[in-house]
Design a protein around this motif. Structure first.
Motif, PDB file in Angstrom:
ATOM      1  N   LEU A  52       0.882  -1.243  -0.138  1.00  0.00           N
ATOM      2  CA  LEU A  52       0.079  -0.089   0.012  1.00  0.00           C
ATOM      3  C   LEU A  52       0.804   1.330  -0.092  1.00  0.00           C
ATOM      4  O   LEU A  52       0.588   2.210  -0.741  1.00  0.00           O
ATOM      5  N   TYR A  53       1.815   1.079   0.930  1.00  0.00           N
ATOM      6  CA  TYR A  53       2.713   2.374   0.935  1.00  0.00           C
ATOM      7  C   TYR A  53       3.427   2.782  -0.370  1.00  0.00           C
ATOM      8  O   TYR A  53       3.429   3.882  -0.997  1.00  0.00           O
ATOM      9  N   LEU A  54       4.159   1.425  -0.985  1.00  0.00           N
ATOM     10  CA  LEU A  54       4.554   1.779  -2.501  1.00  0.00           C
ATOM     11  C   LEU A  54       3.670   2.309  -3.485  1.00  0.00           C
ATOM     12  O   LEU A  54       4.020   3.105  -4.249  1.00  0.00           O
ATOM     13  N   GLY A  55       2.401   1.520  -3.341  1.00  0.00           N
ATOM     14  CA  GLY A  55       1.320   2.131  -4.424  1.00  0.00           C
ATOM     15  C   GLY A  55       1.053   3.654  -4.173  1.00  0.00           C
ATOM     16  O   GLY A  55       0.877   4.237  -5.165  1.00  0.00           O
ATOM     17  N   MET A  56       0.927   3.981  -2.983  1.00  0.00           N
ATOM     18  CA  MET A  56       0.700   5.542  -2.690  1.00  0.00           C
ATOM     19  C   MET A  56       1.780   6.429  -3.167  1.00  0.00           C
ATOM     20  O   MET A  56       1.739   7.627  -3.830  1.00  0.00           O
ATOM     21  N   ARG A  57       2.991   6.078  -3.089  1.00  0.00           N
ATOM     22  CA  ARG A  57       4.319   6.729  -3.498  1.00  0.00           C
ATOM     23  C   ARG A  57       4.204   6.825  -4.939  1.00  0.00           C
ATOM     24  O   ARG A  57       4.382   7.880  -5.340  1.00  0.00           O
ATOM     25  N   GLN A  58       3.922   5.739  -5.567  1.00  0.00           N
ATOM     26  CA  GLN A  58       3.991   5.682  -7.164  1.00  0.00           C
ATOM     27  C   GLN A  58       2.812   6.650  -7.613  1.00  0.00           C
ATOM     28  O   GLN A  58       2.919   7.207  -8.634  1.00  0.00           O
ATOM     29  N   GLY A  59       1.549   6.551  -6.945  1.00  0.00           N
ATOM     30  CA  GLY A  59       0.388   7.180  -7.195  1.00  0.00           C
ATOM     31  C   GLY A  59       0.578   8.919  -7.262  1.00  0.00           C
ATOM     32  O   GLY A  59      -0.158   9.615  -7.988  1.00  0.00           O
ATOM     33  N   GLN A  60       1.640   9.106  -6.400  1.00  0.00           N
ATOM     34  CA  GLN A  60       1.908  10.651  -6.568  1.00  0.00           C
ATOM     35  C   GLN A  60       2.751  11.143  -7.640  1.00  0.00           C
ATOM     36  O   GLN A  60       2.928  12.335  -7.946  1.00  0.00           O
TER      37      GLN A  60
END
Length: 300
Positions: A52-60
């Protein structure tokens, strides 16, 4: 990246990491099937929080030539992978482990340790759940929890809430199974508890998977938001009528909006451009979640 979402994920990771280590330690003493499935569940949850953290980072990441609308849906992809992990690693493994223990009972021992651990884990998981609820409160705005989960595009918070709920209920089921095994002397209760935990995890994984799939398939925002958007366009002094609105969720709290609008008669083409620019500024100021806005002037 939302500070509230990051904090909720961090709390969940700390809680699940500590719980997983404790569960494996007590499983080594008791050989309880319910504890083993709960330990595997906690390890899967730790992996989920990292995803989830990696997905949030990439989504930014901002728009690029290859991804002109950005990569806001990376968080949705991560959440879908979490649902798959919850289903496979958590749910299916728990089912098989429980069925094996029912068919081949093995009496666990030192169950006092297991009871103490589970009570401690319920408290720690409750702390994580409280943090997730607090992080979701500003967006939730008093809505019932189930309605918020169904309507929210902040999938990282939705997944953390779903995982914490599954973990809390799973821990209660495991505690019940251990207490029944301890009081009756029948080890089959331990296997039954593992099967019940597996069914719970599969149900939660399916729920999360269905909700996230809808977002991946270009879901529209809630009806109330669409109505507010239409009302804001109609209120513009240069707009005669709204012909068509398309609003699509493209990330956590991110929208792409396309408008087909009939403007009032303008004296020049430059005046029409200025009317469009003014409308775009007002809409983006009122709805900060709009990241991409397209306005097409047309006639009915």
């Amino acid at each position: 990246m939302s500070a509230a979402s990051t904090r909720a994920i961090a709390l969940a990771l700390i809680a699940n990491g500590g719980i997983a280590a404790a569960k494996f330690g007590v499983f080594a003493l008791t050989r309880s099937s319910s504890l083993l499935t709960e330990a595997i569940h906690s390890v899967a949850d730790c992996a989920n929080q990292v995803l989830l953290y990696l997905g949030m980072r990439q989504g930014q990441a901002g728009p690029t030539a290859r991804h002109p609308l950005g990569r806001g849906k990376a968080a949705f992809v991560a959440s879908f992978l979490v649902a798959l992990l919850l289903f496979s690693v958590g749910g299916i493994y728990s089912m098989f482990e429980g069925i094996h223990k029912i068919l081949h009972p093995e009496h666990p021992h030192d169950l006092g340790w297991a009871v103490g651990l589970l009570v401690f884990a319920i408290g720690l998981e409750g702390w994580s759940m409280r943090g997730a609820l607090k992080a979701a409160a500003p967006e939730r705005r008093g809505r019932p929890l189930m309605r918020y989960v169904r309507e929210s595009s902040s999938t990282e918070l939705v997944v953390v809430l779903a995982e914490d709920f599954a973990a809390l209920v799973g821990l209660v089921l495991a505690l019940g199974a251990v207490l029944l095994t301890w009081s009756t002397g029948n080890p089959m209760w331990d296997g039954i508890g593992s099967v019940a935990i597996g069914l719970l995890l599969i149900a939660v994984a399916l729920f999360v998977g269905v909700e996230v799939t809808s977002l991946l398939l270009n879901e529209a925002p809630p009806l109330a938001l669409r109505a507010a958007l239409r009302e804001a366009v109609v209120e513009d002094p240069q707009v005669e009528q709204v012909l068509h609105i398309v609003a699509v969720i493209i990330g956590s709290d991110r929208l792409m909006v396309s408008l087909q609008v009939q403007f009032r008669e303008q004296p020049t083409g430059q005046a029409l451009v200025e009317a469009i620019d003014a409308l775009e500024r007002r809409l983006k100021a009122r709805f900060p979640q709009i990241r991409h806005l397209f306005v097409e002037p047309d006639k009915a």
